[in-house]
Design a protein around this motif. Sequence first.
Motif, PDB file in Angstrom:
ATOM      1  N   VAL A  66      33.559  53.870  40.483  1.00  0.00           N
ATOM      2  CA  VAL A  66      34.467  52.835  40.965  1.00  0.00           C
ATOM      3  C   VAL A  66      33.610  51.609  41.260  1.00  0.00           C
ATOM      4  CG1 VAL A  66      36.119  52.152  42.737  1.00  0.00           C
ATOM      5  CG2 VAL A  66      36.018  54.544  41.976  1.00  0.00           C
ATOM      6  N   VAL A  67      33.955  50.496  40.656  1.00  0.00           N
ATOM      7  CA  VAL A  67      33.201  49.257  40.830  1.00  0.00           C
ATOM      8  C   VAL A  67      34.104  48.232  41.502  1.00  0.00           C
ATOM      9  CG1 VAL A  67      31.979  47.389  39.646  1.00  0.00           C
ATOM     10  CG2 VAL A  67      31.784  49.738  38.799  1.00  0.00           C
ATOM     11  N   VAL A  68      33.571  47.568  42.526  1.00  0.00           N
ATOM     12  CA  VAL A  68      34.295  46.499  43.227  1.00  0.00           C
ATOM     13  C   VAL A  68      33.511  45.217  43.038  1.00  0.00           C
ATOM     14  CG1 VAL A  68      35.244  45.693  45.416  1.00  0.00           C
ATOM     15  CG2 VAL A  68      35.070  48.153  44.967  1.00  0.00           C
ATOM     16  N   ASP A  69      34.187  44.174  42.552  1.00  0.00           N
ATOM     17  CA  ASP A  69      33.514  42.916  42.268  1.00  0.00           C
ATOM     18  C   ASP A  69      34.461  41.760  42.547  1.00  0.00           C
ATOM     19  OD1 ASP A  69      31.610  41.092  41.347  1.00  0.00           O
ATOM     20  OD2 ASP A  69      31.792  41.650  39.244  1.00  0.00           O
ATOM     21  N   ALA A  70      33.884  40.612  42.854  1.00  0.00           N
ATOM     22  CA  ALA A  70      34.678  39.396  42.974  1.00  0.00           C
ATOM     23  C   ALA A  70      35.066  38.946  41.578  1.00  0.00           C
ATOM     24  CB  ALA A  70      33.873  38.306  43.673  1.00  0.00           C
ATOM     25  N   ALA A  71      36.200  38.300  41.463  1.00  0.00           N
ATOM     26  CA  ALA A  71      36.678  37.838  40.164  1.00  0.00           C
ATOM     27  C   ALA A  71      37.228  36.430  40.277  1.00  0.00           C
ATOM     28  CB  ALA A  71      37.770  38.782  39.656  1.00  0.00           C
ATOM     29  N   HIS A  72      37.178  35.734  39.169  1.00  0.00           N
ATOM     30  CA  HIS A  72      37.789  34.409  39.074  1.00  0.00           C
ATOM     31  C   HIS A  72      39.014  34.535  38.177  1.00  0.00           C
ATOM     32  CE1 HIS A  72      34.389  32.487  40.958  1.00  0.00           C
ATOM     33  NE2 HIS A  72      33.571  33.068  40.107  1.00  0.00           N
ATOM     34  N   ALA A  73      40.100  33.907  38.557  1.00  0.00           N
ATOM     35  CA  ALA A  73      41.315  33.908  37.738  1.00  0.00           C
ATOM     36  C   ALA A  73      41.849  32.489  37.665  1.00  0.00           C
ATOM     37  CB  ALA A  73      42.359  34.828  38.356  1.00  0.00           C
ATOM     38  N   HIS A  74      42.595  32.241  36.635  1.00  0.00           N
ATOM     39  CA  HIS A  74      43.178  30.912  36.460  1.00  0.00           C
ATOM     40  C   HIS A  74      44.653  31.083  36.135  1.00  0.00           C
ATOM     41  CE1 HIS A  74      39.085  29.464  36.511  1.00  0.00           C
ATOM     42  NE2 HIS A  74      38.796  30.402  35.644  1.00  0.00           N
ATOM     43  N   PRO A  75      45.549  30.714  37.023  1.00  0.00           N
ATOM     44  CA  PRO A  75      45.289  30.120  38.338  1.00  0.00           C
ATOM     45  C   PRO A  75      44.873  31.200  39.337  1.00  0.00           C
ATOM     46  CG  PRO A  75      47.642  30.357  38.029  1.00  0.00           C
ATOM     47  CD  PRO A  75      46.989  30.808  36.737  1.00  0.00           C
ATOM     48  N   ALA A  76      44.103  30.789  40.302  1.00  0.00           N
ATOM     49  CA  ALA A  76      43.571  31.718  41.305  1.00  0.00           C
ATOM     50  C   ALA A  76      44.590  32.021  42.389  1.00  0.00           C
ATOM     51  CB  ALA A  76      42.320  31.117  41.941  1.00  0.00           C
ATOM     52  N   ARG A  80      44.013  38.481  45.787  1.00  0.00           N
ATOM     53  CA  ARG A  80      44.739  39.371  44.866  1.00  0.00           C
ATOM     54  C   ARG A  80      43.734  40.357  44.264  1.00  0.00           C
ATOM     55  NH1 ARG A  80      48.154  37.107  39.813  1.00  0.00           N
ATOM     56  NH2 ARG A  80      46.178  35.992  39.597  1.00  0.00           N
ATOM     57  N   VAL A  81      44.141  41.624  44.206  1.00  0.00           N
ATOM     58  CA  VAL A  81      43.279  42.684  43.695  1.00  0.00           C
ATOM     59  C   VAL A  81      43.807  43.140  42.341  1.00  0.00           C
ATOM     60  CG1 VAL A  81      42.398  45.017  44.100  1.00  0.00           C
ATOM     61  CG2 VAL A  81      42.699  43.444  46.036  1.00  0.00           C
ATOM     62  N   HIS A  82      42.903  43.242  41.381  1.00  0.00           N
ATOM     63  CA  HIS A  82      43.224  43.756  40.047  1.00  0.00           C
ATOM     64  C   HIS A  82      42.543  45.112  39.902  1.00  0.00           C
ATOM     65  CE1 HIS A  82      44.603  39.773  38.610  1.00  0.00           C
ATOM     66  NE2 HIS A  82      43.700  39.332  39.474  1.00  0.00           N
ATOM     67  N   ARG A  83      43.289  46.118  39.448  1.00  0.00           N
ATOM     68  CA  ARG A  83      42.715  47.441  39.189  1.00  0.00           C
ATOM     69  C   ARG A  83      42.735  47.674  37.689  1.00  0.00           C
ATOM     70  NH1 ARG A  83      43.876  52.632  38.024  1.00  0.00           N
ATOM     71  NH2 ARG A  83      42.709  54.259  39.111  1.00  0.00           N
ATOM     72  N   LEU A  84      41.564  47.933  37.137  1.00  0.00           N
ATOM     73  CA  LEU A  84      41.412  48.162  35.708  1.00  0.00           C
ATOM     74  C   LEU A  84      40.751  49.515  35.504  1.00  0.00           C
ATOM     75  CD1 LEU A  84      39.816  44.687  35.089  1.00  0.00           C
ATOM     76  CD2 LEU A  84      42.177  45.285  34.621  1.00  0.00           C
ATOM     77  N   ARG A 120      34.855  58.546  33.846  1.00  0.00           N
ATOM     78  CA  ARG A 120      36.000  57.693  34.197  1.00  0.00           C
ATOM     79  C   ARG A 120      35.474  56.491  34.963  1.00  0.00           C
ATOM     80  NH1 ARG A 120      39.794  58.842  38.616  1.00  0.00           N
ATOM     81  NH2 ARG A 120      41.438  57.336  38.365  1.00  0.00           N
ATOM     82  N   LEU A 121      35.934  55.305  34.592  1.00  0.00           N
ATOM     83  CA  LEU A 121      35.499  54.074  35.241  1.00  0.00           C
ATOM     84  C   LEU A 121      36.711  53.294  35.710  1.00  0.00           C
ATOM     85  CD1 LEU A 121      33.320  51.931  35.960  1.00  0.00           C
ATOM     86  CD2 LEU A 121      33.584  51.056  33.629  1.00  0.00           C
TER      87      LEU A 121
END
Length: 166
Positions: A66-76, A80-84, A120-121
């Motif tokens: 399980v990896v947790v990282d900051a992300a940039h989105a447009h629009p931000a 908000r959390v994205h699970r992939l 599994r990632l």
Amino acid sequence: MSARTRIAVIGVGNEFRHDDGVGQAVIARLRERADARPLPTGTVLATCDGDPARLIGLWEGAALAVVVDAAHAHPARPGRVHRLALDEGVLDRPPTTSSHGLGLGEAVELARILGRLPDRLVVYGVEGADSSLGIGLSTRVEAVVEPLAGDIEAEVVRQGGVGTCG
């Protein structure tokens, strides 16, 4: 990572760039929670600067990473959390990018080519508001640390049963 590690939870980022430190903050919170409710035996809680070789070394041989990282989105939408989830060796491309020069996608692709992917990632990307120099998370990102730690803890427990944190 040792051959006995079944689960790796990795916080990626730089705690000296405000919201880029969300991965470290979640790992710190998981360590606090593990004092009261131990994680399954063989679980490793680690932090990483995002270097692909170091990430691969941390997740190699794991049943679940399980990896947790900051992300940039447009629009931000900060907080908000994205699970992939890894699907057949390919990480779905979200509408976000890593806050690092080389992203998780590159690490996943390199690990796939080298045959060093975990079984599994799962990646949690947290949209940040501020990645300038400095310490401390923005209010909206700080607000997701506790619930995200709870979600990850539940996922780890489902994967590994109960035991003690390694």
